[in-house]
Design an enzyme around this catalytic site. Structure first.
Site, PDB file in Angstrom:
ATOM      1  CD  GLU A 199      -2.926   0.877  13.235  1.00 40.09           C
ATOM      2  OE1 GLU A 199      -4.081   1.535  13.291  1.00 40.09           O
ATOM      3  OE2 GLU A 199      -2.617   0.003  12.048  1.00 40.09           O
ATOM      4  CB  CYS A 240      -5.684   1.891   5.756  1.00 41.32           C
ATOM      5  SG  CYS A 240      -5.149   0.633   4.852  1.00 41.32           S
ATOM      6  CB  SER A 266      -3.071  -6.949  11.606  1.00 45.72           C
ATOM      7  OG  SER A 266      -4.441  -7.025  11.786  1.00 45.72           O
ATOM      8  CG  ASN A 267      -2.577  -6.233   5.666  1.00 45.83           C
ATOM      9  OD1 ASN A 267      -2.599  -6.659   4.540  1.00 45.83           O
ATOM     10  ND2 ASN A 267      -1.481  -5.609   6.305  1.00 45.83           N
ATOM     11  CB  CYS A 314      -0.873   0.025   1.335  1.00 48.36           C
ATOM     12  SG  CYS A 314      -0.077   0.135   2.610  1.00 48.36           S
TER      13      CYS A 314
END
Length: 311
Positions: A126, A194, A223-224, A12
């Site tokens: 995060e 996001c 995590s994603n 990203c």
């Protein structure tokens, strides 16, 4: 076999910015460059930078006084920032702007007297950084059950925020439960998950029905990436989260399978290509790229690096 290559996938804008920042720091300032936590949650990326002279640390005490320290894409707490100043470190802040947005929202809500329900995973870098902005005002919520166990008055002044890399579906279930119990709760102007996380989940959600097997490129601590694997399994598919082609096992596949290949937001395109080549070599796979949504988001380099590159 047919390989359905999902797009968007992989890096990203925030990851691109963080990786470019570390690469430029190594080239212009020289090794070693210290990095607070992993630059992104991907083993291949971390090992590549270690070979180039990056040193990843979990404590400021491991950074020599006066050295260069880069803050990872996941963000840091004010305590870490202050500690870096006390050690006279040259700090480069490569925090993703979308994570910074959540930090600023936490600061604002806390200043206005809200108790903040932060939806996220305990121990994630995060979440640690965001909670550090206002630890006295933030409660971590990991599930709808956590909402039921909140010990607050029904009319409490509440706001919610979310970790940026969550499952959209999971976050929405928790937000719905929060609103059911606390109708007065307020949220951020826009959903904090996001764009890249949402887009990669959308691609898996739309394409999983066409696949027999789903391969997600990404590390176990991403995590994603974990959410992509879980989403595929929720759609009844065999799904595997792997770092690279070395993790592939032939008995996962049948000769005529349709294999959906995607990658989490911190996984490099090189490992995607390696897996596609593996399936072509071992199963004579045909490749078909399937684009669900175009991405054209870019983030500028940290100010500290922009000044160095200009000089």
């Amino acid at each position: 076999m047919k390989v359905l290559l999902a797009a968007p996938r992989g890096f990203c804008a925030g990851v691109n910015m963080a990786i470019q920042s570390l690469d430029l720091a190594l080239r212009h300032l020289g090794a070693p460059i210290y990095v607070y936590h992993e630059i992104v949650h991907n083993r291949c990326v971390v090992e590549d930078f270690q070979e180039k002279g990056a040193i990843f640390v979990d404590s400021l005490e491991d950074v020599p006084v006066g050295a260069t320290l880069l803050f990872s894409a996941h963000g840091i707490s004010p305590e870490v920032r202050q500690g870096a100043e006390q050690r006279q470190l040259f700090a480069i802040d490569a925090t993703c702007p979308l994570v910074t947005k959540v930090h600023l929202e936490a600061i604002r809500f806390a200043r206005e007297g809200y108790t903040i329900l932060l939806i996220g995973h305990e121990g994630h870098d995060e979440v640690i950084g965001t909670m550090g902005e206002a630890p006295e005002a933030i409660l971590l919520i990991e599930s709808p059950r956590d909402v039921d166990e909140i010990q607050l008055d029904d009319d409490a002044k509440l706001a919610y925020l979310t970790q940026t890399t969550l499952s959209v579906d999971d976050a929405n279930r928790i937000i719905e439960r929060i609103k059911e119990r606390f109708p007065q709760v307020v949220g951020p102007p826009r959903e904090d998950i996001c764009y890249a996380t949402q887009n990669r989940q959308e691609a898996v959600r739309n394409l999983a029905a066409e696949a027999d097997v789903v391969l997600v490129l990404g590390s176990q601590n991403s995590s994603n990436s974990q959410r992509l694997k879980e989403l595929a399994r929720e759609h009844g598919k065999q799904a595997y989260l792997i770092d690279d082609a070395q993790d592939l096992q032939n008995d996962w596949f049948k000769a005529d399978d349709r294999v959906l290949v995607t990658a989490g937001a911190s996984a490099p395109e090189s490992v995607v290509n390696e897996c596609v080549v593996y399936l072509q070599q071992h199963f004579d796979a045909e490749l078909e790229e399937r684009t669900i949504r175009d991405e054209e988001v870019h983030f500028v380099l940290p100010r500290e690096l922009r000044d160095i590159v200009k000089s």
